[in-house]
Design an enzyme around this catalytic site. Structure first.
Site, short mmCIF file in Angstrom:
data_model
loop_
_atom_site.label_atom_id
_atom_site.label_comp_id
_atom_site.label_asym_id
_atom_site.label_seq_id
_atom_site.Cartn_x
_atom_site.Cartn_y
_atom_site.Cartn_z
N GLU A 222 0.85 -1.19 0.00
CA GLU A 222 0.00 0.00 0.00
C GLU A 222 0.88 1.24 0.00
O GLU A 222 1.77 1.40 0.86
CB GLU A 222 -0.91 0.00 1.23
CG GLU A 222 -1.63 1.30 1.51
CD GLU A 222 -2.50 1.77 0.36
OE1 GLU A 222 -2.31 2.92 -0.08
OE2 GLU A 222 -3.35 0.98 -0.10
N SER B 262 -7.36 8.73 -2.61
CA SER B 262 -6.86 8.64 -1.25
C SER B 262 -5.65 7.72 -1.25
O SER B 262 -5.59 6.76 -2.02
CB SER B 262 -7.92 8.07 -0.30
OG SER B 262 -8.99 8.96 -0.13
N ASN C 212 -3.84 5.56 1.61
CA ASN C 212 -3.81 5.10 2.99
C ASN C 212 -4.20 3.63 3.03
O ASN C 212 -4.82 3.12 2.09
CB ASN C 212 -4.80 5.89 3.86
CG ASN C 212 -6.21 5.91 3.29
OD1 ASN C 212 -6.57 6.78 2.50
ND2 ASN C 212 -7.01 4.93 3.66
N MET D 43 -10.10 4.18 -0.22
CA MET D 43 -11.31 4.99 -0.04
C MET D 43 -12.28 4.34 0.93
O MET D 43 -13.19 5.00 1.45
CB MET D 43 -11.98 5.22 -1.40
CG MET D 43 -12.91 6.42 -1.43
SD MET D 43 -12.07 8.01 -1.26
CE MET D 43 -11.43 8.22 -2.93
N THR E 92 -19.19 6.26 2.64
CA THR E 92 -20.43 6.32 3.43
C THR E 92 -21.09 4.97 3.60
O THR E 92 -22.19 4.88 4.12
CB THR E 92 -21.44 7.30 2.80
OG1 THR E 92 -21.69 6.92 1.44
CG2 THR E 92 -20.92 8.72 2.83
N ALA F 291 -22.60 2.87 1.62
CA ALA F 291 -23.78 2.50 0.85
C ALA F 291 -23.47 1.33 -0.07
O ALA F 291 -22.52 1.37 -0.85
CB ALA F 291 -24.27 3.69 0.05
N HIS G 115 -16.71 7.83 -7.90
CA HIS G 115 -17.11 6.47 -8.28
C HIS G 115 -16.60 6.14 -9.68
O HIS G 115 -17.36 5.75 -10.56
CB HIS G 115 -18.64 6.34 -8.25
CG HIS G 115 -19.23 6.48 -6.89
ND1 HIS G 115 -20.60 6.63 -6.69
CD2 HIS G 115 -18.66 6.48 -5.66
CE1 HIS G 115 -20.84 6.74 -5.38
NE2 HIS G 115 -19.68 6.65 -4.75
N ASN H 130 -13.05 -0.77 -8.68
CA ASN H 130 -14.15 -0.25 -9.49
C ASN H 130 -13.83 -0.21 -10.97
O ASN H 130 -14.74 -0.25 -11.81
CB ASN H 130 -14.53 1.16 -9.02
CG ASN H 130 -15.11 1.18 -7.62
OD1 ASN H 130 -15.52 0.14 -7.08
ND2 ASN H 130 -15.14 2.35 -7.00
N THR I 57 -19.06 -0.09 -4.75
CA THR I 57 -18.18 -0.92 -3.94
C THR I 57 -18.67 -2.35 -3.81
O THR I 57 -17.89 -3.30 -3.92
CB THR I 57 -18.00 -0.30 -2.54
OG1 THR I 57 -17.45 1.02 -2.68
CG2 THR I 57 -17.06 -1.14 -1.69
#
Length: 504
Positions: free
Chosen positions: A40, A110, A112, A116, A121, A123, A435, A469, A481
């Site tokens: 990573e 991102s 880390n 992401m 969120t 969903a 997305h 994705n 996701t």
């Protein structure tokens, strides 16, 4: 502290987001004897690795974790300006728009552990109609397994104030003519109910699970940049990794290589490695996004005191999230969130009752085009020393029509709920959805329009797999996701089966 990189592993995974974590988890379950290393580029934010930053209780520590996810600071600073950037992400600093094109000014990433998945969120709606990958006969079983790994539930906030009323009003306005399975309903969410009653967001930590964390044959290397895939005679043979802590490079041999970065950096690594099939980077798909906010009419007090958050609650009990599913007739999907769950500020503070401000977000399915693509510069480099990105992206007439229809739909939903807080919905610049899809898309045949086959193995290079994705080949409007994890499960099972067959 010094650390030792392996000379060889059975499987090398590039990227530790939900899809990379899926490969680690499935391999730990199905082929625990296999040696697996995950590399990573970003730092470890918290324990367990891949923890969602919203689950960090201390606000200062949470903000620090978000800042550490924001990539090279010089790159973030170069992108400063009027473009929207969310905490925990950094914008593509340049190359996001070409002359005469719409571009992706909202393009962000991102860096880390957890990708992401540390910021999303949660969903997890299921795709429907043309969103589905029609050539996968076992898609529903894969989606079931993805829900297991992500810990998806559809009743997380049934006790949220007003959530039932929100759905009732939306159903009355929007459900006419819809099939039963595509009517307004609770949004399936990746969350975990802890033993003490708290509800927390699922991150890649949940996908990794104890099976990966306790697997002595699995190792995670943060702050490790994969610079090249080693390709020999048409086979992936390993990876070249730079330890960002000291600059040392390591050549790591591997029987299988999985590239599970995001939909921009996965094709970047393949291109940098000389793996350049015709479809690489093409069919780039974003979801045009429109948002609106309303104050629910005729609600002034909490209907049930038990719905209030307990002290230390990670997710507020006001977090009702409803779903307006995609249909082929209305090719967009909506998520309706009581305010604290929205990733975008939609209203001022000082609301009259907790949960009575509702944010609406409608996402459109893009008109897929081969010419929508990310290209890479053979001479210019990004802040990581990788080939610089150049985005080509246009909204078609069909896209503009779909956006306008989604704006009408979001107005209907808003009028059913209450009083809009703005005169008009706001349609974000392309790229704001985060997305991105399609750049390493899956196909049934090697016909030049796809990068990988149904098990995610790259057509052009044996033992090289792609994930995330970018593998999604369909014009989906729903959050991607769940589907990308489902596709990763198929790829991981294929690798596990091969490893087990070789062992036997």
């Amino acid at each position: 502290m010094t650390r030792t990189f392996p000379a060889a592993v059975d499987v090398a995974i590039v990227g530790s987001g939900p899809s990379g974590a899926t490969y680690a988890r499935i391999l730990s379950e199905m082929a625990p004897q296999a040696s697996v290393a995950c590399f990573e580029v970003g730092p470890l934010l918290a324990d367990p690795p891949g923890l969602h930053v919203k689950n960090i209780k201390d606000a200062g520590e949470r903000a620090a974790a978000q800042r550490r996810s924001e990539g090279p600071q010089a790159e973030r600073a170069a992108a400063a300006g009027t473009r929207m950037v969310r905490p925990g992400t950094f914008l593509l600093p340049d190359g996001y728009r070409q002359p005469g094109e719409d571009g992706l000014p909202g393009a962000a990433m991102s860096s880390n552990v957890g990708g992401m998945g540390a910021h999303w969120t949660g969903a997890c709606p299921r795709p429907g109609g043309r969103e589905r990958v029609g050539f996968l006969p076992n898609l529903d079983a894969l989606l079931d397994e993805a829900e297991r790994l992500l810990h998806v539930v559809d009743d997380a906030f049934d006790d949220a104030p007003y959530s039932q009323e929100v759905r009732r009003r939306l159903s009355t306005a929007l459900d006419n003519g819809r099939d039963p399975g595509r009517r307004v309903q609770a949004m399936p969410l990746a969350v975990v109910r802890e033993g003490d009653g708290r509800v927390t967001w699922s991150g890649a930590d949940v996908v990794f699970g104890e099976r990966s964390r306790t697997n002595s044959n699995f190792t995670l290397f943060p702050e490790a940049l994969t610079e090249r895939i080693l390709v020999e005679d048409g086979y992936a043979r390993g990876v070249l990794v730079k330890d960002l802590r000291n600059g040392a490079e390591h050549e790591i041999r591997a029987g299988k290589v999985v590239v599970a970065a995001d939909a921009l950096r996965t094709p970047q690594l393949l291109w940098a490695s000389g793996v350049r099939p015709a479809a690489l980077g093409r069919y780039l798909n974003d979801q045009p996004q429109t948002v609106f906010a309303v104050r629910l009419r005729e609600v002034t007090t909490l209907p049930d005191e038990s719905a209030q958050s307990a002290p230390g609650q990670t997710i507020s009990k006001h977090s009702g999230v409803s779903w307006v599913p995609y249909t082929d007739e209305e090719p967009f999907h909506g998520q309706v969130m009581q305010l604290d769950t929205s990733p975008v500020p939609l209203a001022d503070d000082g609301v009259p009752a907790p949960g009575s401000i509702v944010g609406l977000g409608w996402f459109c399915a893009k008109d897929l085009q081969e010419c929508d693509r990310v290209e890479f510069d053979a001479y210019e480099q990004d802040a990581y020393g990788m080939p610089a990105m150049r985005i080509h992206y246009r909204l078609t007439e069909r896209d503009h029509s779909s956006i306008e229809e989604s704006r009408k739909a979001i107005r209907r939903a808003a009028e059913a709920l209450g009083e809009p807080l703005d005169e008009e919905p706001r349609t974000f610049d392309p790229g704001a959805s985060l997305h991105y899809q399609g750049t390493t898309r899956m196909g049934l045949h090697d016909d030049g329009a796809s990068v990988c086959g149904p098990n995610s193995e790259v057509w052009a290079v044996k033992d090289l797999f792609v994930a995330g994705n970018g593998v999604i080949p369909t014009p989906i409007a729903c959050n991607p996701t769940l589907l990308s994890v489902a596709l990763a499960i198929a790829g991981a099972r294929s690798i596990a089966d091969q490893l087990n067959a070789d062992r036997n």
